[in-house]
Design a protein around this motif. Sequence first.
Motif, PDB file in Angstrom:
ATOM      1  N   THR A 346     -25.143  48.958 -11.369  1.00 35.89           N
ATOM      2  CA  THR A 346     -25.280  47.963 -12.495  1.00 35.89           C
ATOM      3  C   THR A 346     -25.680  48.280 -14.055  1.00 35.89           C
ATOM      4  OG1 THR A 346     -25.996  46.126 -10.829  1.00 35.89           O
ATOM      5  CG2 THR A 346     -26.665  45.830 -13.134  1.00 35.89           C
ATOM      6  N   MET A 347     -26.478  49.292 -14.055  1.00 33.95           N
ATOM      7  CA  MET A 347     -26.792  49.905 -15.283  1.00 33.95           C
ATOM      8  C   MET A 347     -25.790  50.941 -15.784  1.00 33.95           C
ATOM      9  SD  MET A 347     -29.630  48.336 -15.830  1.00 33.95           S
ATOM     10  CE  MET A 347     -29.962  46.994 -14.429  1.00 33.95           C
ATOM     11  N   ILE A 348     -25.028  51.601 -15.039  1.00 41.90           N
ATOM     12  CA  ILE A 348     -23.990  52.139 -15.503  1.00 41.90           C
ATOM     13  C   ILE A 348     -22.869  51.281 -15.947  1.00 41.90           C
ATOM     14  CG2 ILE A 348     -22.340  53.828 -14.708  1.00 41.90           C
ATOM     15  CD1 ILE A 348     -24.231  55.276 -12.999  1.00 41.90           C
ATOM     16  N   SER A 349     -22.515  50.361 -15.163  1.00 38.68           N
ATOM     17  CA  SER A 349     -21.256  49.442 -15.452  1.00 38.68           C
ATOM     18  C   SER A 349     -21.756  48.388 -16.541  1.00 38.68           C
ATOM     19  CB  SER A 349     -21.385  48.713 -14.293  1.00 38.68           C
ATOM     20  OG  SER A 349     -20.932  49.542 -13.257  1.00 38.68           O
ATOM     21  N   LEU A 350     -22.888  48.306 -17.050  1.00 37.81           N
ATOM     22  CA  LEU A 350     -23.132  47.185 -18.005  1.00 37.81           C
ATOM     23  C   LEU A 350     -22.470  47.161 -19.388  1.00 37.81           C
ATOM     24  CD1 LEU A 350     -25.882  45.153 -18.414  1.00 37.81           C
ATOM     25  CD2 LEU A 350     -26.063  46.271 -20.250  1.00 37.81           C
ATOM     26  N   GLU A 351     -22.208  48.409 -19.825  1.00 38.42           N
ATOM     27  CA  GLU A 351     -21.726  48.342 -21.056  1.00 38.42           C
ATOM     28  C   GLU A 351     -20.131  48.043 -20.998  1.00 38.42           C
ATOM     29  OE1 GLU A 351     -20.411  50.902 -25.060  1.00 38.42           O
ATOM     30  OE2 GLU A 351     -21.851  52.052 -23.407  1.00 38.42           O
ATOM     31  N   GLY A 352     -19.351  48.491 -20.128  1.00 35.03           N
ATOM     32  CA  GLY A 352     -17.975  48.255 -19.599  1.00 35.03           C
ATOM     33  C   GLY A 352     -17.725  46.722 -19.374  1.00 35.03           C
ATOM     34  N   GLU A 362     -24.713  37.288 -20.676  1.00 35.05           N
ATOM     35  CA  GLU A 362     -24.743  37.804 -19.244  1.00 35.05           C
ATOM     36  C   GLU A 362     -25.540  39.162 -19.501  1.00 35.05           C
ATOM     37  OE1 GLU A 362     -21.096  35.995 -16.729  1.00 35.05           O
ATOM     38  OE2 GLU A 362     -20.481  36.368 -18.774  1.00 35.05           O
ATOM     39  N   ALA A 363     -25.070  40.053 -20.183  1.00 36.64           N
ATOM     40  CA  ALA A 363     -25.655  41.517 -20.290  1.00 36.64           C
ATOM     41  C   ALA A 363     -27.089  41.256 -20.199  1.00 36.64           C
ATOM     42  CB  ALA A 363     -25.274  42.347 -21.262  1.00 36.64           C
ATOM     43  N   GLY A 364     -27.598  40.240 -21.274  1.00 34.98           N
ATOM     44  CA  GLY A 364     -29.038  40.068 -21.219  1.00 34.98           C
ATOM     45  C   GLY A 364     -29.739  39.436 -20.105  1.00 34.98           C
ATOM     46  N   TYR A 365     -29.110  38.429 -19.601  1.00 36.00           N
ATOM     47  CA  TYR A 365     -29.444  38.033 -18.164  1.00 36.00           C
ATOM     48  C   TYR A 365     -29.835  39.382 -17.251  1.00 36.00           C
ATOM     49  CZ  TYR A 365     -28.064  33.379 -19.617  1.00 36.00           C
ATOM     50  OH  TYR A 365     -27.841  31.935 -20.084  1.00 36.00           O
ATOM     51  N   ALA A 404     -28.747  51.539 -20.583  1.00 39.95           N
ATOM     52  CA  ALA A 404     -28.342  50.090 -20.743  1.00 39.95           C
ATOM     53  C   ALA A 404     -28.868  49.308 -21.677  1.00 39.95           C
ATOM     54  CB  ALA A 404     -28.026  49.640 -19.277  1.00 39.95           C
ATOM     55  N   LEU A 405     -30.002  49.154 -21.699  1.00 42.26           N
ATOM     56  CA  LEU A 405     -30.861  48.509 -22.696  1.00 42.26           C
ATOM     57  C   LEU A 405     -30.368  48.902 -24.093  1.00 42.26           C
ATOM     58  CD1 LEU A 405     -32.677  46.351 -23.526  1.00 42.26           C
ATOM     59  CD2 LEU A 405     -34.756  48.159 -23.468  1.00 42.26           C
ATOM     60  N   ARG A 415     -33.533  42.186 -30.630  1.00 45.18           N
ATOM     61  CA  ARG A 415     -35.194  42.557 -30.465  1.00 45.18           C
ATOM     62  C   ARG A 415     -35.968  41.844 -29.689  1.00 45.18           C
ATOM     63  NH1 ARG A 415     -32.531  46.721 -31.646  1.00 45.18           N
ATOM     64  NH2 ARG A 415     -34.371  48.137 -31.993  1.00 45.18           N
ATOM     65  N   GLU A 416     -35.627  40.706 -29.481  1.00 41.94           N
ATOM     66  CA  GLU A 416     -36.501  39.673 -28.566  1.00 41.94           C
ATOM     67  C   GLU A 416     -36.494  40.177 -27.205  1.00 41.94           C
ATOM     68  OE1 GLU A 416     -39.268  37.121 -27.776  1.00 41.94           O
ATOM     69  OE2 GLU A 416     -38.575  37.735 -29.729  1.00 41.94           O
ATOM     70  N   THR A 417     -35.160  40.589 -26.538  1.00 47.08           N
ATOM     71  CA  THR A 417     -35.194  41.185 -25.267  1.00 47.08           C
ATOM     72  C   THR A 417     -35.933  42.345 -25.330  1.00 47.08           C
ATOM     73  OG1 THR A 417     -33.092  40.060 -24.644  1.00 47.08           O
ATOM     74  CG2 THR A 417     -33.645  42.049 -23.648  1.00 47.08           C
ATOM     75  N   LEU A 418     -36.002  43.286 -26.389  1.00 49.29           N
ATOM     76  CA  LEU A 418     -36.492  44.548 -26.508  1.00 49.29           C
ATOM     77  C   LEU A 418     -37.940  44.374 -26.321  1.00 49.29           C
ATOM     78  CD1 LEU A 418     -36.746  47.636 -26.575  1.00 49.29           C
ATOM     79  CD2 LEU A 418     -36.563  47.485 -29.224  1.00 49.29           C
TER      80      LEU A 418
END
Length: 690
Positions: A346-352, A362-365, A404-405, A415-418
Amino acid sequence: MYADEICRMMVWSRGTAPATHDDAEHGSDPLTREWLVTNGLGGYASGTISGAVTRRFHGLLISALPAPLGRTMMLSDLSIRVVTPDGKVYQVGGQEPWLDETSAEVIDLAEFRLEAGLPVWRYEGAGMVFERRLLLPHGQNTVHVTYTLLEGAGPVRIELQPWVNFRPHEGALDRPVAGPYALTVVEDRYELASPSDLPPLRLQVQGARAEFRIESDRLRNVRYRIEQSRGYDAVGEFYSPGRFSLELPVSGSVTLVASTEAWETINALSTEEVQRAERKRRTRLLLAAAPEVRSGPPAELIFGADQFLITPAGRVEDAARARAGGDEVRTVIAGYHWFTDWGRDTMISLEGLTLVTGRHTEAGYILRTFAHYVKHGLIPNMFPEGKNDGLYHTADATLWFFHALDRYLTYTGDRETLRFILPTLTDIVEHHTRGTRFGIGVDPKDGLVRQGEEGYQLTWMDAKVGDYVVTPRRGKAVEINALWYNALRLMERWVRESEGDAASQRHGAAADRAKASFNQRFWSEEKGYLYDLIDGEQGTDDAFRPNQIFSISLPNPVLDPARWKGIVDQVKERLWTPVGLRSLAPGHPDYKPKYFGDLRARDLAYHQGTVWGWLMGPFVDAWLKVYPADLAGARSLLAGFPPHLDEACAGSISEIFDAEPPFTPRGCVAQAWSVAEVLRAYARTARSAG
């Protein structure tokens, strides 16, 4: 721009030769090429283009049901016979001889195409042309299979016969079909139930008035040829309660709807409305993606990426918690057919999968979902089928979480998610510094991360045969420490933003120490590359593997830049193939050129030469760091993927490939990180190097 403009077409003539037994898993003919349609819940439909059922995972409706059920085979197959006015009987599609008990003539497959990633079959013969379409409404455990008579002398009578074997989608084939099945009929609604806890399979014909003839039937000795080639049980049974019979005029269409949803959900939209809605959804996916990937093979991969992003069925507590905070639960299926959601993938795939495709929400979710799962400073390695609780035996997935983050923040500036996740990241660093489960922790002697516990495979090279871990890599692995350094540099920056310079200094000091130790201890002056493992059970492992590429490719590269070119050039010469990087260089005693055979044989080859498509992404990153002006050369590294979209699973990218030409695709036919990293590499090589 409309999604329907993205089309992949394959044409066959009668008598196409079948694949050899040796290449039964993935050949180049309609008997072995496969298709996949998913529903956004983890459920799917899949099969061979020919219609032959060759895997236990092939079926027209595999529902994603709440735990403890998991993904369940509900509709295995659907046969169609045509009766012309003069009484002649024809079978549409001829790859399933056990369905042709009447020796009917065959209306052959002439063409297969993907329209916006959705399968369409064209059958021609006896003066008739039929088209078949299949889709799963997004967010439903429902399938619509539509037949249209495009050409013919007049109306014909068709018979649609559903075949079932309710079972877990990965379940044993060599057990008798569950039963007895009970059929309930209310007007045009049919329900087939078993004595288990499963919901009934609901069946309905739309588009024509149909009669149903009750003819209970069983098909025994159904042979699954790919399962046999992989060393698994390979013979099973199907059951049918009877046949739907109806008259179909020229240009007329009829749809069999099969579902485990409530009737209110099934009938909320007609087939035509479902088709229009799905076309609109796919057009939105295309338009949301980065402009660099909206045409050609990358555009097809946008639809491929969509197959892996899901709202997991049955995680009620997780969903309630997320919604209370204004979120939704999202995760990534690592690969079809047998993988569930894996933290590393999941983390490796997140950007693509989510950022290149413009699916930032959905990335944030996903990131906030996984932040809730952190325990003992680790994110889950995987969620087993039908379970709510994850397994945490991984040393690298948590470090990929930082990466991924970082990519998410680069695209969104959120920045809120951070701020939400930063306390969790601080806890992760503290657990790693003190030491956490599975022997994962920082060695105070050099500031590098060590990992390993007997019986566990903690890195991405995770093959295990019984109790034997094929590549244990217990000690200090090169990519783990590249990821650790990257995480420390990210924490240094993020903590500085929120708390100031003083608070960030400890992360900077830890990063400085890790970098110095890494360059001193992993570099082999004699060989001119990085050791794969130091301080291992057998000492130092000098096998030439792709793991060293992460010391260059990550946003904060740990390796001294003076050493980049030598490694990149060697990886190109020794590991690169047109469909990814070999997991071990040829010439090593453990090198395996082919991934084939039973489970033991395959696992022994899994990371011992076998090519991994996802590694092409980090290699392209490293290439452009060494050769920043060579976008054309970087793009040429991807040359093997467009033709591969006609192989294995049409429109997607396989998990792995044989290590030598012709680089036969193996493993999962559709793999999240393969699609994600290749799609990301297409975007990366289409714009100026950064």
